[in-house]
Design a protein around this motif. Structure first.
Motif, PDB file in Angstrom:
ATOM      1  N   CYS A 372       0.846  -1.199   0.000  1.00 14.45           N
ATOM      2  CA  CYS A 372       0.000   0.000   0.000  1.00 14.45           C
ATOM      3  C   CYS A 372       0.879   1.246   0.000  1.00 14.45           C
ATOM      4  N   ILE A 373       0.668   2.116  -0.984  1.00 15.19           N
ATOM      5  CA  ILE A 373       1.444   3.351  -1.002  1.00 15.19           C
ATOM      6  C   ILE A 373       0.683   4.483  -0.308  1.00 15.19           C
ATOM      7  N   ARG A 374      -0.381   4.155   0.354  1.00 12.52           N
ATOM      8  CA  ARG A 374      -1.134   5.083   1.194  1.00 12.52           C
ATOM      9  C   ARG A 374      -1.645   6.280   0.410  1.00 12.52           C
ATOM     10  N   CYS A 375      -2.089   6.024  -0.797  1.00 14.26           N
ATOM     11  CA  CYS A 375      -2.545   7.128  -1.640  1.00 14.26           C
ATOM     12  C   CYS A 375      -3.878   7.680  -1.160  1.00 14.26           C
ATOM     13  N   GLY A 376      -4.617   6.889  -0.382  1.00 16.01           N
ATOM     14  CA  GLY A 376      -5.881   7.385   0.151  1.00 16.01           C
ATOM     15  C   GLY A 376      -7.055   7.287  -0.806  1.00 16.01           C
ATOM     16  N   CYS A 378      -8.652   4.666  -1.805  1.00 17.68           N
ATOM     17  CA  CYS A 378      -9.660   3.739  -1.297  1.00 17.68           C
ATOM     18  C   CYS A 378     -10.462   4.389  -0.179  1.00 17.68           C
ATOM     19  N   SER A 389      -7.452   0.863   3.456  1.00 19.06           N
ATOM     20  CA  SER A 389      -6.013   0.591   3.444  1.00 19.06           C
ATOM     21  C   SER A 389      -5.603  -0.064   4.757  1.00 19.06           C
ATOM     22  N   CYS A 421      -7.575   0.935  -6.226  1.00 20.80           N
ATOM     23  CA  CYS A 421      -6.223   0.840  -5.667  1.00 20.80           C
ATOM     24  C   CYS A 421      -5.145   0.781  -6.748  1.00 20.80           C
ATOM     25  N   PRO A 422      -4.212   1.730  -6.755  1.00 20.88           N
ATOM     26  CA  PRO A 422      -3.152   1.701  -7.759  1.00 20.88           C
ATOM     27  C   PRO A 422      -2.150   0.574  -7.504  1.00 20.88           C
ATOM     28  N   SER A 423      -2.082   0.095  -6.266  1.00 18.46           N
ATOM     29  CA  SER A 423      -1.194  -1.021  -5.973  1.00 18.46           C
ATOM     30  C   SER A 423      -1.868  -2.349  -6.275  1.00 18.46           C
ATOM     31  N   ARG A 425      -4.119  -3.909  -4.750  1.00 25.72           N
ATOM     32  CA  ARG A 425      -4.255  -4.788  -3.595  1.00 25.72           C
ATOM     33  C   ARG A 425      -5.642  -5.428  -3.567  1.00 25.72           C
ATOM     34  N   ILE A 427      -8.053  -5.815  -1.673  1.00 23.74           N
ATOM     35  CA  ILE A 427      -8.499  -5.351  -0.352  1.00 23.74           C
ATOM     36  C   ILE A 427      -9.723  -6.122   0.124  1.00 23.74           C
TER      37      ILE A 427
ATOM     38  N   VAL B 350      -3.911   9.082   5.410  1.00 19.26           N
ATOM     39  CA  VAL B 350      -4.789   8.686   4.314  1.00 19.26           C
ATOM     40  C   VAL B 350      -6.180   9.311   4.411  1.00 19.26           C
TER      41      VAL B 350
HETATM   42  S1  SF4 Z   1      -5.904   2.582  -2.642  1.00 19.36           S
HETATM   43 FE1  SF4 Z   1      -4.416   0.935  -2.315  1.00 19.36          FE
HETATM   44  S2  SF4 Z   1      -2.442   1.986  -2.208  1.00 19.36           S
HETATM   45 FE2  SF4 Z   1      -4.001   3.553  -1.975  1.00 19.36          FE
HETATM   46  S3  SF4 Z   1      -4.251   3.746   0.252  1.00 19.36           S
HETATM   47 FE3  SF4 Z   1      -5.771   2.282  -0.437  1.00 19.36          FE
HETATM   48  S4  SF4 Z   1      -4.798   0.290  -0.203  1.00 19.36           S
HETATM   49 FE4  SF4 Z   1      -3.181   1.818  -0.123  1.00 19.36          FE
END
Ligand code: SF4
Ligand code: SF4
Lengths: 463, 410
Positions: A372-376, A378, A389, A421-423, A425, A427, B350
């Protein structure tokens, strides 16, 4: 992007491509009755129905083949006339192996005698009787939730219902069954709404439709013109606008308390298809033996909308659409966001099958994912304001207390977080895993407690 | 539709053994191990092959397994090969590289202004720093046996950001060491992208500033970079530097009266780091990132507003000793920091409220460091310090979940 849109909506949400262009016009086509139907006895939430027919028995369309077991359950009816070929486990469209009744057609497609009635005065019947008819017709939520409808229509006395909301949002990409239903059977939709309002004693009726179906909005507004108690609400195009809690918030700006039900707010919500089924049950005595479903996706030659019998194998409908064009990878019961991948084309259409979606393998999410790059994204997309996340991280590391602290059980598994999610994941899978683990943990604790008590008791007796 | 998923489909996750987390790759392992493998060995949460799937075709050795599964489940032999999947079955085309290269595009206007003002000198600093970052990332990942992800653009972003905070006259070795510090200490030391608690570019800048204060605070005047490359740079102090000097030497400030707001906005005639001088150019890129949904307004607005508000407060108390808010807003690396550094995804909260608190915290701290600290500029220190407070912010600030705390709702 709807940033300045003044249409009704909820907080959060995402904008996946709607992909509805290929099937949102034309007519609902009546699929020919299949030569064989496979009817699972568990097509609803709650107790599976009890099979009441035997192998080789002759059945007619509309005949009960499995009886409801308990209050939160629904009976199952034969959808064609013919002979029971088999009673036993088979794969259902939910991907599970469940008890199924297989019927081979006798080619007559005859209704059970004395079943169909003509009741023009059905609205005069007392609510209890209407509820009974709906229960006996085996009607469950056709939007995909498959909750037995009569239960929703029986709120306890201390929770009076003032508003009935019909869900015509159809926010799942690709699906157009409800859209065409509203266009072609608008009268029955409205009649169904009035029927539900009568059964629960509600004063107000709302039909919620996403703004990308202007023809349906126009049509239903036309049909309800002059009725001061019914209005059509136009909703912003956003996923999951048709989620029960999201639609309630969009229409009323009220939130269903966590762990509660819409009836706590004096609201009952039903899908438009369910409303039509209820109307037909009360007006004509028709049990639920068919539904409208969209067969679509990149892998399908000519996507179409069908009125099809419950129990029709998926393969027959895809055949009617010209078959596959080579791009096939996964076949999904429902839409791409919340649908379930089926294990084979032999699985039958069930009451909750709002669509059959064939996706190419390339369209599926990649298997690999990054941290997770914590992009926020999600967090901003979550329609119930969770922190996906954190849920995915704690799910991955199985930190169950943390998961509960982050309200994991409020997740409706809408898939918005995984989608954005860009990663990449997974989720939702982490969340499902977390929920399962917490429940298993609780069960373990209960068992231990019970064992301790039992031991204490034996000790007491001995002493 | 909310409970659509309740009947959990059989071919879906079932993690073998109740206590095995669904994924083999532990987050404790600092580096993402070879993903292809972990996806294979994981209980195939996402795309479990429900049938002998074409999916396994590229791994012939694994073919035997799904075959067995099929027998066990007793699926009929004849029909087509379906690929299993778990909802959602589609995902957006958003990826980490896409975000990183969008940030590069967003930085372009400010970089172009920097090149326009400082010429080849700026080009040199940018290229050297970026190259150092990329080389360090690739080298370290290789050395430590991690997956080489250098093409994802994150090292390039770090390099560009670091270069933009350096004086245009920075010597080549500052650029090289800076790049190595940013990736080596700021990022890979913690386990690579997504595991670093502090903004890598700023960590590097802070170390450089402490270690080589002279090189880091020697500024060249705009407009001379094309003529003389690295030699005879005419130096002077930045607006913030001047202010601090005056305050220390004379006890009051006059420099603010010579400051032109337009210089700060367009940045064509102002001293400072390579990429921080033009507020307008920085804003243009910020709006692009906002439009793409990669940043929200919370951090930049919270940050800038907090600096302005605190500055206004002190200025109101004693205008002879404290600079007016506009001076604080238009000078130094405030906008570069507020739009591009503090919003670094990995190192900021976040949640929206968390981000707002984070931004305001950065703003207040920036003002105090600038005014009362021993360095003239406070943005780098402030952001790095508040980065350290992010876990705390995340713990305490959580969104109000739908249906919870309804009394606080309206
Ligand atoms: S969208 Fe994916 S990468 Fe971004 S905060 Fe959520 S879990 Fe992390
Ligand atoms: S799946 Fe759950 S956590 Fe993810 S966006 Fe939907 S409700 Fe939120």
């Amino acid at each position: 992007m709807g940033l300045f849109s003044n249409l009704l909506t909820f907080r959060g949400g995402i904008h996946p491509p709607t992909c509805k262009e290929r099937t949102n016009h034309g007519r609902i086509e009546v699929a020919p009755p299949p030569s064989r139907v496979i009817i699972p006895v568990a097509q609803h939430i709650g107790a599976p129905a009890d099979v009441v027919v035997k192998k080789k028995e002759k059945v007619k369309r509309g005949q009960v083949i499995a009886a409801a077991k308990g209050f939160v359950s629904a009976p199952i009816h034969a959808s064609i006339s013919g002979t029971v070929k088999e009673v036993g486990p088979a794969y259902s469209a939910t991907g599970q192996r469940v008890e199924c009744v297989t019927i081979e057609s006798d080619g007559e497609d005859a209704w059970l005698e004395g079943l169909l009635t003509d009741r023009p005065d059905y609205m005069e019947l007392p609510p209890e009787e209407l509820r009974e008819i709906i229960h006996n017709a085996g009607i469950v939520g056709l939007g995909g939730a498959t909750f037995p409808s009569h239960v929703k229509l029986a709120p306890p006395a201390e929770k009076p219902i003032h508003t009935v909301i019909l869900n015509g949002v159809e926010c799942e990409p690709y699906l157009t069954a409800d859209h065409l239903l509203m266009l072609e059977r608008g009268e029955e939709v409205v009649a169904g709404l009035r029927l539900i309002m009568r059964v629960v004693g509600a004063k107000e009726g709302v039909i919620g439709i996403e703004a990308n179906k202007p023809d349906a909005i126009r049509h239903l507004k036309e049909l309800t013109k002059g009725d001061p108690n019914i209005r059509v609400a136009t909703l912003q195009v956003k996923y999951p606008q048709g989620g029960e809690k999201q639609l309630i918030y969009a229409v009323t700006k009220k939130e269903v308390p966590s762990g509660g039900l819409p009836m706590d707010l004096g609201i009952v919500m039903n899908n438009v298809g369910t409303a039509v089924a209820m109307f037909r049950a009360c007006r004509y005595g028709e049990p639920l033996t068919e539904r409208v479903t969209t067969v679509t996706g990149a892998g399908i030659v000519t996507p179409r909308n069908f009125l099809t019998r419950i129990g029709t194998p998926f393969g027959e409908l895809t055949e009617l659409c010209g078959g596959f064009n080579g791009a096939m990878g996964t076949v999904i019961n429902g839409g791409p966001m919340m649908g379930i991948a089926v294990p084979s084309l032999d699985v039958p259409v069930i009451k909750g099958t709002s669509g059959i979606l064939v996706l190419a393998k390339e369209e599926l999410p990649p298997r690999e994912y990054e941290p997770c790059i914590r992009c926020g994204m999600c967090v901003r997309g979550c329609p119930v304001q969770l922190v996906p996340s954190a849920l995915s991280d704690y799910g991955e590391t199985r930190m169950l207390d943390e998961l509960e602290g982050y309200n994991i059980f409020d997740c409706i598994e809408c898939g918005s977080c995984s989608y954005v999610c860009p990663s990449k994941r997974p989720i939702v899978q982490f969340i499902r895993y977390g929920k399962r683990e917490i429940l298993a943990e609780r069960q373990k604790q209960r068992d231990r407690q019970a064992a301790r008590e039992a031991m204490a008791k034996t000790a007491e007796v001995a002493a | 539709m909310a409970d659509e998923q309740t009947p959990t489909p059989a071919p879906e996750p079932p993690p073998e053994g109740a206590s095995t987390p669904p994924v083999v790759e532990g987050s404790a392992a600092p580096a993402p191990p070879a993903k292809a493998e972990s996806a294979e060995t994981a209980p195939a949460e996402r795309s479990a092959t429900a049938k002998p799937a074409g999916d396994a075709a590229d791994k012939p050795a694994k073919k035997a397994k799904p075959e067995k599964k099929k027998k066990k489940k007793g699926l009929p032999e004849k029909e087509l090969v379906l690929v299993g999947s778990s909802s959602p079955h589609v995902v957006s085309d958003e990826t980490i590289p896409r975000i990183m290269y969008a940030v590069c595009i967003a930085l372009a206007p400010a970089i172009l202004v920097g090149i326009y003002c400082f010429g080849l000198q700026a080009v040199k600093v940018l290229l050297l720093t970026a190259a150092a970052c990329i080389a360090t990332e690739a080298g370290l990942q290789r050395l430590m046996g991690r997956k080489i992800t250098v093409i994802d653009g994150s090292a390039l972003v770090t390099g560009l950001l670091l270069a933009m905070t350096l004086p245009p006259s920075a010597p080549w070795w500052i650029c090289t060491i800076g790049g190595m510090l940013a990736i080596g200490v700021g990022k890979q030391l913690f386990g690579g992208l997504a595991h670093n608690p502090f903004n890598p570019a700023l960590i590097s800048r802070v170390i450089l500033l402490i270690s080589w204060p002279v090189e880091l605070t020697t500024w060249m005047k705009p407009g001379q970079g094309f003529a003389n490359l690295g030699v005879d740079v005419v130096t002077a102090a930045t607006p913030l530097g001047l202010m601090k000097e005056e305050l220390i030497q004379k006890g009051s400030i006059h420099v603010v009266s010579q400051f032109h707001l337009m210089d700060g906005l367009f940045g064509l005639n102002q001293l400072g780091s390579l990429g921080e001088t033009s507020v307008i150019a920085l804003l243009v890129g910020g709006i692009f990132l906002f439009y793409r949904g990669y940043i929200t307004w919370h951090i930049p607005v919270g940050y800038v507003t907090a600096v302005g508000a605190v500055a206004a407060l002190f200025w109101g108390i004693d205008p002879s000793r404290f600079a007016p808010p506009a001076y604080h807003l238009m000078t130094g690396g405030l906008f570069l920091g507020a739009i591009y550094m503090a919003t670094d995804m990995v190192t900021c909260p976040v949640t929206n409220r968390g981000m707002l608190i984070f931004g305001i915290g950065c703003g207040i701290l920036t003002y105090f460091i600038r005014t009362f600290g021993s360095y003239p500029e406070g943005v780098s220190f402030a952001i790095v310090i508040i980065n350290g407070a992010v876990p705390l912010i995340e713990r305490w600030v959580r969104p109000r979940t739908y249906g919870h705390n309804l009394s606080a709702a309206s």
